[in-house]
Scaffold this active site. Sequence first.
Site, short mmCIF file in Angstrom:
data_model
loop_
_atom_site.label_atom_id
_atom_site.label_comp_id
_atom_site.label_asym_id
_atom_site.label_seq_id
_atom_site.Cartn_x
_atom_site.Cartn_y
_atom_site.Cartn_z
N GLY A 147 17.37 77.70 62.57
CA GLY A 147 16.92 78.61 61.51
C GLY A 147 16.27 77.83 60.39
O GLY A 147 16.30 76.59 60.37
N SER A 199 15.24 72.67 64.03
CA SER A 199 14.70 72.67 65.40
C SER A 199 13.70 73.83 65.58
O SER A 199 14.02 74.82 66.22
CB SER A 199 15.83 72.75 66.43
N GLY A 254 21.56 79.18 56.09
CA GLY A 254 23.02 79.26 56.17
C GLY A 254 23.62 78.56 57.38
O GLY A 254 24.81 78.71 57.66
N SER A 298 24.39 75.31 58.13
CA SER A 298 25.49 74.36 57.89
C SER A 298 26.72 75.06 57.32
O SER A 298 27.86 74.73 57.67
CB SER A 298 25.04 73.24 56.95
#
Length: 202
Positions: free
Chosen positions: A35, A109, A40, A42
């Site tokens: 994302g 990613s 959000g 982590s």
Amino acid sequence: MEENNNIYPIFDRMLTRQDKEELLKQRGVMIWFTGLSGSGKSTIAIALERELHKRGLLCRILDGDNIRTGINNNLSFSETDRVENIRRIAEVSKLFIDTGIITIAAFISPNNDIREMAARIVGPDDFLEIFVSTPLAECEKRDVKGLYAKARRGEIKNFTGISAPFEAPEHPALSLDTSVLSLEESVNRLLEIVLPRVSRHE
């Protein structure tokens, strides 16, 4: 020069993944959060780890803080190095998973190719892709590290969501929008799909 024949494969003498999973009483799996920055990832990863830990399950979180400052501290943010960054993360994750450890990765990613590469390395049966689908506007509003503001001013090049694209996963195991869901709701939804995957049925 005489060839050295004194090196023998030892895999037939190593303990297996099953041996280690039986010891830990859990199954290794990869939970891969993808994302935008500030979505959000982590925060959810840390909360999920705490909930799994409460249930006696051993986890390991991998994120930019412990990867970019350690094993990948020699990589830049070029396209080639971004791919290598994810490749190394996936290879390290596979080692954890083969030891029976629940491995939680939180990385932008940004495209399907790079995530598919990670899934191939880890093994698709062990790979749970979680899309933290929080909209760009909400991520930019949070901007805890001030990165979006710098990207808007042109101080950061190729910043995902601003000057570089983000491809949403095509078939994530779960999608979580933290502009709508609370942290508790997000973790509860995760537990519904994670717990059956990591529980050993003797």
